[in-house]
Design a protein around this motif. Structure first.
Motif, PDB file in Angstrom:
ATOM      1  N   SER A  77       0.822  -1.209   0.000  1.00  0.00           N
ATOM      2  CA  SER A  77       0.000   0.000   0.000  1.00  0.00           C
ATOM      3  C   SER A  77       0.856   1.259   0.000  1.00  0.00           C
ATOM      4  CB  SER A  77      -0.926  -0.009   1.221  1.00  0.00           C
ATOM      5  OG  SER A  77      -1.665   1.187   1.322  1.00  0.00           O
ATOM      6  N   GLU A  79       3.986   1.526  -1.057  1.00  0.00           N
ATOM      7  CA  GLU A  79       4.689   1.642  -2.333  1.00  0.00           C
ATOM      8  C   GLU A  79       3.806   2.295  -3.387  1.00  0.00           C
ATOM      9  OE1 GLU A  79       7.864  -2.090  -2.166  1.00  0.00           O
ATOM     10  OE2 GLU A  79       5.854  -2.388  -3.013  1.00  0.00           O
ATOM     11  N   GLN A  80       2.520   1.998  -3.350  1.00  0.00           N
ATOM     12  CA  GLN A  80       1.600   2.634  -4.289  1.00  0.00           C
ATOM     13  C   GLN A  80       1.524   4.141  -4.037  1.00  0.00           C
ATOM     14  OE1 GLN A  80      -1.984   0.387  -3.570  1.00  0.00           O
ATOM     15  NE2 GLN A  80      -1.401  -1.268  -4.980  1.00  0.00           N
ATOM     16  N   ARG A  81       1.488   4.537  -2.781  1.00  0.00           N
ATOM     17  CA  ARG A  81       1.492   5.966  -2.447  1.00  0.00           C
ATOM     18  C   ARG A  81       2.807   6.618  -2.859  1.00  0.00           C
ATOM     19  NH1 ARG A  81      -2.162   7.747   1.553  1.00  0.00           N
ATOM     20  NH2 ARG A  81      -0.593   9.145   2.449  1.00  0.00           N
ATOM     21  N   ASP A  83       4.821   5.812  -5.224  1.00  0.00           N
ATOM     22  CA  ASP A  83       5.012   5.859  -6.673  1.00  0.00           C
ATOM     23  C   ASP A  83       3.900   6.579  -7.411  1.00  0.00           C
ATOM     24  OD1 ASP A  83       7.298   4.356  -6.191  1.00  0.00           O
ATOM     25  OD2 ASP A  83       6.291   2.440  -6.578  1.00  0.00           O
ATOM     26  N   ASP A  84       2.929   7.102  -6.676  1.00  0.00           N
ATOM     27  CA  ASP A  84       1.783   7.779  -7.299  1.00  0.00           C
ATOM     28  C   ASP A  84       2.161   9.228  -7.608  1.00  0.00           C
ATOM     29  OD1 ASP A  84      -0.584   8.930  -8.074  1.00  0.00           O
ATOM     30  OD2 ASP A  84      -1.740   8.241  -6.332  1.00  0.00           O
ATOM     31  N   ARG A  92       4.708  11.287  -0.589  1.00  0.00           N
ATOM     32  CA  ARG A  92       5.537  10.227  -1.161  1.00  0.00           C
ATOM     33  C   ARG A  92       6.774   9.965  -0.289  1.00  0.00           C
ATOM     34  NH1 ARG A  92       6.092  11.817  -7.426  1.00  0.00           N
ATOM     35  NH2 ARG A  92       7.150   9.783  -7.487  1.00  0.00           N
TER      36      ARG A  92
END
Length: 242
Positions: A77, A79-81, A83-84, A92
């Motif tokens: 979860s 990592e998604q934030r 890389d967003d 980030r």
């Protein structure tokens, strides 16, 4: 445009702010902490750092058997934030720092003196603690429950994730602050958690993840309590001029 929050008219600090105030090396540093507490609008960070990491680590404490799954889900979860591109740089950066501290906890957890207690979810809205005119907000990350003979004991857990300053003097201040924070956790448990067991100072802990250390409330904490009470009396007197 929304107006920033008004200055707090009455002295109010978080438990962590009070612990850091007690070990601040200079009066300027102490005043900086008080200003941050009194004027929460302009001094409040845009996001509360490490909240995702604290929640994941607290969940690991409550459910040790599921630690690997909890950590894997939290890291994915975050990592998604991280890389967003739609997230701000601050969000980030916090995501990456949270990943780092979660993985550090995973590496060190089995070597820490954590598992003589079981852990439960902390109350969502704990009552504040008032010491000599200073209102102290105490938001533990978990409750700690232990047993000795026939006694059920209760304490509170704070998880610290910030790296902080480096150097021997800074490390000593951090260790002392953690001891004060564990004492505040025990005082709060004494006031509000007696229905869960006997408030027991060493059952209240501060888990300092970056340092791989656990600070416990001292059995003989008279000196720490006296320091806290004296500091709160001074803070209450200074508050109108901060």
């Amino acid at each position: 445009m929304a107006r920033p929050p008004a200055p707090r008219p009455n002295a109010r600090l978080s438990a962590s702010q009070l612990a850091d105030y007690l070990v601040a090396p200079t009066p300027i540093g102490q005043m900086g902490i008080l200003r941050q507490a009194k004027y929460p609008g302009p001094n409040r960070p845009l996001i509360i750092q490490y909240q995702h990491a604290k929640r994941a680590i607290a969940e690991c404490l409550r459910n040790r058997a599921a630690t690997a799954r909890i950590i894997a889900e939290a890291v994915v979860s975050l990592e998604q934030r991280r890389d967003d591109p739609g997230c701000t740089p601050l969000v980030r950066d916090d995501a990456q720092r949270s990943i780092d501290v979660i993985l550090q906890f995973q590496r060190s957890a089995n070597n820490l003196d954590l598992w003589q207690a079981i852990y439960d979810e902390a109350p969502a809205r704990p009552a504040t603690l008032n010491i000599n005119g200073v209102e102290i907000s105490v938001f533990p990350d978990a409750l700690a429950l232990s047993q000795a003979r026939s006694d059920n004991r209760v304490g509170q857990v704070f998880i610290r994730c910030t790296i902080g300053q480096q150097g021997d003097a800074a490390e000593n201040r951090r260790a002392e602050a953690n001891g004060h924070l564990a004492t505040i956790a025990h005082l709060h448990a004494t006031h509000y958690l007696a229905h869960r067991g006997i408030p027991h100072a060493p059952t209240s802990i501060v888990l300092d993840v970056p340092r791989g250390q656990v600070a416990r409330g001292a059995v003989n904490m008279a000196r720490r309590i006296a320091n806290i009470e004296t500091a709160c009396a001074m803070i209450a007197a200074l508050w109108p001029t901060v």
